[in-house]
Design a protein around this motif. Structure first.
Motif, short mmCIF file in Angstrom:
data_model
loop_
_atom_site.label_atom_id
_atom_site.label_comp_id
_atom_site.label_asym_id
_atom_site.label_seq_id
_atom_site.Cartn_x
_atom_site.Cartn_y
_atom_site.Cartn_z
N ILE A 1 35.46 7.12 5.15
CA ILE A 1 35.35 7.43 3.70
C ILE A 1 35.82 6.34 2.57
N MET B 1 32.66 4.91 1.46
CA MET B 1 32.07 5.66 0.66
C MET B 1 32.81 5.66 -0.74
N PHE C 1 29.18 2.43 -8.13
CA PHE C 1 27.98 3.27 -8.76
C PHE C 1 28.38 3.27 -10.20
N LEU D 1 22.23 6.50 -1.22
CA LEU D 1 21.50 7.15 -0.15
C LEU D 1 21.74 6.35 1.16
N GLY E 1 22.86 23.52 -6.79
CA GLY E 1 22.54 22.48 -7.82
C GLY E 1 23.00 21.17 -6.99
N GLY F 1 30.94 15.32 2.51
CA GLY F 1 32.38 15.58 2.78
C GLY F 1 32.42 17.20 3.13
N MET G 1 38.36 29.04 -0.21
CA MET G 1 38.66 27.57 -0.24
C MET G 1 37.71 26.67 -1.15
N GLY H 1 36.86 22.48 -2.69
CA GLY H 1 37.18 21.31 -2.75
C GLY H 1 35.79 20.59 -3.03
N ALA I 1 35.15 15.97 -4.55
CA ALA I 1 35.97 14.96 -5.57
C ALA I 1 36.36 15.20 -6.88
N SER J 1 42.26 18.68 -0.99
CA SER J 1 41.49 17.09 -1.44
C SER J 1 40.99 16.49 -0.21
CO1 B1M Z 1 26.27 11.27 -6.04
N1 B1M Z 1 27.40 11.19 -7.43
N2 B1M Z 1 24.83 11.67 -7.21
N3 B1M Z 1 24.99 10.80 -4.52
N4 B1M Z 1 27.72 10.44 -4.83
C1 B1M Z 1 28.87 10.94 -7.00
C2 B1M Z 1 29.67 12.43 -6.88
C3 B1M Z 1 29.56 10.47 -8.30
C4 B1M Z 1 30.94 10.56 -8.44
C5 B1M Z 1 29.32 9.00 -8.24
C6 B1M Z 1 29.78 8.19 -9.43
O1 B1M Z 1 29.36 8.20 -10.63
N5 B1M Z 1 30.81 7.51 -9.33
C7 B1M Z 1 28.60 10.98 -9.52
C8 B1M Z 1 29.21 12.45 -9.94
C9 B1M Z 1 29.62 12.21 -11.31
C10 B1M Z 1 30.30 13.46 -12.07
O2 B1M Z 1 29.63 14.58 -11.64
N6 B1M Z 1 31.01 13.30 -12.94
C11 B1M Z 1 27.47 11.10 -8.63
C12 B1M Z 1 26.08 11.46 -9.44
C13 B1M Z 1 26.08 11.19 -10.69
C14 B1M Z 1 24.90 11.74 -8.61
C15 B1M Z 1 23.36 12.07 -9.00
C16 B1M Z 1 23.38 12.75 -10.51
C17 B1M Z 1 23.06 10.33 -9.39
C18 B1M Z 1 21.49 10.42 -9.97
O3 B1M Z 1 20.54 10.98 -9.33
N7 B1M Z 1 21.37 9.94 -11.03
C19 B1M Z 1 22.68 12.78 -8.12
C20 B1M Z 1 23.02 13.84 -7.79
C21 B1M Z 1 22.10 14.95 -7.05
C22 B1M Z 1 22.34 16.43 -6.69
O4 B1M Z 1 23.53 16.52 -6.15
N8 B1M Z 1 21.78 17.14 -7.44
C23 B1M Z 1 23.53 12.02 -6.64
C24 B1M Z 1 23.03 11.95 -5.68
C25 B1M Z 1 23.64 11.17 -4.48
C26 B1M Z 1 23.14 10.95 -3.11
C27 B1M Z 1 22.08 11.76 -2.88
C28 B1M Z 1 22.30 9.58 -3.34
C29 B1M Z 1 24.18 10.64 -2.11
C30 B1M Z 1 24.50 11.94 -1.44
C31 B1M Z 1 24.10 11.75 0.08
C32 B1M Z 1 24.70 13.24 0.59
O5 B1M Z 1 25.68 13.74 0.45
N9 B1M Z 1 23.92 13.32 1.82
C33 B1M Z 1 25.50 10.31 -3.07
C34 B1M Z 1 26.52 9.83 -2.91
C35 B1M Z 1 26.79 9.38 -1.49
C36 B1M Z 1 27.75 9.79 -3.71
C37 B1M Z 1 29.20 9.06 -3.77
C38 B1M Z 1 29.06 7.78 -3.53
C39 B1M Z 1 29.94 9.54 -2.33
C40 B1M Z 1 29.97 10.86 -2.02
C41 B1M Z 1 30.47 10.95 -0.56
O6 B1M Z 1 29.97 11.24 0.25
N10 B1M Z 1 31.95 10.91 -0.60
C42 B1M Z 1 29.84 9.94 -4.80
C43 B1M Z 1 30.86 8.79 -5.27
C44 B1M Z 1 32.50 9.44 -4.79
O7 B1M Z 1 32.71 10.38 -4.44
N11 B1M Z 1 33.28 8.55 -4.85
C45 B1M Z 1 28.85 10.20 -5.76
C46 B1M Z 1 32.60 10.69 1.04
C47 B1M Z 1 33.01 12.18 1.06
C48 B1M Z 1 33.88 12.06 2.47
O8 B1M Z 1 33.99 12.50 0.27
O9 B1M Z 1 32.63 14.38 -0.66
O10 B1M Z 1 34.67 13.82 -1.78
P1 B1M Z 1 33.95 13.95 -0.53
O11 B1M Z 1 34.60 14.83 0.52
C49 B1M Z 1 36.02 14.76 0.83
C50 B1M Z 1 36.89 15.48 -0.28
O12 B1M Z 1 36.48 15.98 -1.69
C51 B1M Z 1 37.27 17.10 0.45
O13 B1M Z 1 37.11 16.52 1.98
C52 B1M Z 1 36.02 15.45 1.95
C53 B1M Z 1 36.65 14.63 3.13
O14 B1M Z 1 37.93 14.13 3.09
N12 B1M Z 1 36.24 17.93 0.21
C54 B1M Z 1 36.46 19.34 0.46
C55 B1M Z 1 34.97 18.00 0.01
N13 B1M Z 1 34.49 19.39 -0.06
C56 B1M Z 1 35.29 20.17 0.38
C57 B1M Z 1 35.60 21.52 0.44
C58 B1M Z 1 36.90 22.16 0.57
C59 B1M Z 1 38.00 21.34 0.74
C60 B1M Z 1 37.95 19.75 0.76
O15 B1M Z 1 37.11 23.34 0.80
C61 B1M Z 1 35.84 24.15 1.21
#
Ligand code: B1M
Length: 211
Positions: A42, A45, A52, A63, A99, A105, A176, A178, A180, A197
């Motif tokens: 994590i 990531m 990014f 990716l 979407g 996550g 539920m 969740g 980021a 979270s």
């Molecule tokens: Co995207 N992306 N992404 N991305 N990506 C983010 C989310 C972003 C924050 C990056 C940034 O700008 N810093 C940003 C969003 C900005 C915003 O909305 N304000 C972003 C963007 C902009 C985009 C695109 C629009 C980029 C583009 O194309 N220009 C695009 C959108 C595509 C779409 O979805 N339609 C896009 C695409 C992608 C990839 C495909 C390249 C890839 C995803 C690959 C995949 O998932 N198979 C990707 C990635 C990897 C990320 C970041 C870097 C990492 C996300 C991740 O996997 N984190 C991300 C930046 C970030 O989050 N720091 C980012 C690790 C994961 C373990 O954490 O998902 O938060 P997370 O889950 C945690 C908790 O949140 C919680 O538990 C998990 C474990 O502890 N949790 C829950 C999650 N779901 C839960 C549900 C629950 C409870 C807890 O209850 C049901």
């Protein structure tokens, strides 16, 4: 002894084969799956996300890091199943909302639920409200888990909750939310029952909600 910082680096640099090899080496040395996930996978990531944001990394790097994380997680998921006492405590239908294609996550949350004795029905990514409603009916679920990583897809969580209400299922399931950008305040605003979270606390929260 395996240097776990190399695992962090491998995920960050998107080296999926190296990430898998180091993960397997750590498993062989009995390092706890939760430690590997929380302290190395994590964190890597989070760092690629930070880069990014400041334009030091771009979509291909995201990716590649995502793919490396998944190859490590694939080895850890079967082990999570054995980490906590497994008794069937309920059924969760989980998915990333319409979407939104982020699933790392959500997969982690699903694995934790599975590891803690829940039956998990994973609907994948880009899931619309009809699919959530149908799955709750088909699997007689008592928890619905909605994940969103984009500020633009978060509002769709309310659509799903509203549709569960319309279908007469809202009293039967705990919802539920969740991901980021999601907060406790947002969860309350959209009428969810719980927010967490992290994957670990999601399971604790769900059990609490189910009483
Ligand atoms: Co995207 N992306 N992404 N991305 N990506 C983010 C989310 C972003 C924050 C990056 C940034 O700008 N810093 C940003 C969003 C900005 C915003 O909305 N304000 C972003 C963007 C902009 C985009 C695109 C629009 C980029 C583009 O194309 N220009 C695009 C959108 C595509 C779409 O979805 N339609 C896009 C695409 C992608 C990839 C495909 C390249 C890839 C995803 C690959 C995949 O998932 N198979 C990707 C990635 C990897 C990320 C970041 C870097 C990492 C996300 C991740 O996997 N984190 C991300 C930046 C970030 O989050 N720091 C980012 C690790 C994961 C373990 O954490 O998902 O938060 P997370 O889950 C945690 C908790 O949140 C919680 O538990 C998990 C474990 O502890 N949790 C829950 C999650 N779901 C839960 C549900 C629950 C409870 C807890 O209850 C049901």
């Amino acid at each position: 002894m395996v240097d776990l910082n190399l695992l962090y680096e491998a995920i960050l640099k998107g080296k999926h084969t190296v990430a898998a090899e180091l993960t397997q080496a750590a498993i062989d040395e009995n390092v706890s799956p939760k430690e590997l996930i929380n302290n190395y996978l994590i964190r890597a990531m989070e760092e690629i996300g930070r880069r990014f944001e400041i334009q030091q990394a771009f979509v291909p790097e995201l990716l590649m890091a995502g793919r490396a994380m998944k190859s490590a997680l694939a080895l850890l998921q079967p082990l999570l199943k054995g980490e906590d006492a497994a008794s069937s405590v309920g059924t969760i239908v989980i998915g990333t909302v319409k979407g939104d294609l982020h699933d790392i996550g959500k997969n982690l949350v699903g694995s934790m639920f599975e590891g803690c004795g829940f039956r998990v029905v994973d609907l994948g990514v880009d899931v619309d409200s009809e699919k959530f409603v149908q799955a709750v009916k088909d699997h007689n679920a008592n928890v619905v888990g909605l994940s969103a990583l984009l500020t633009t897809t978060m509002p769709y969580m309310k659509t799903v909750i509203d549709e569960l209400e319309v279908a007469g299922l809202r009293d039967r399931v705990k919802v539920m939310v969740g991901g980021a950008p999601v907060s406790a305040g947002f969860a309350a605003e959209v009428g969810a029952d719980g927010f967490s979270s992290s994957a670990n606390s999601a399971v604790i929260k769900a059990k609490e909600l189910l009483g």
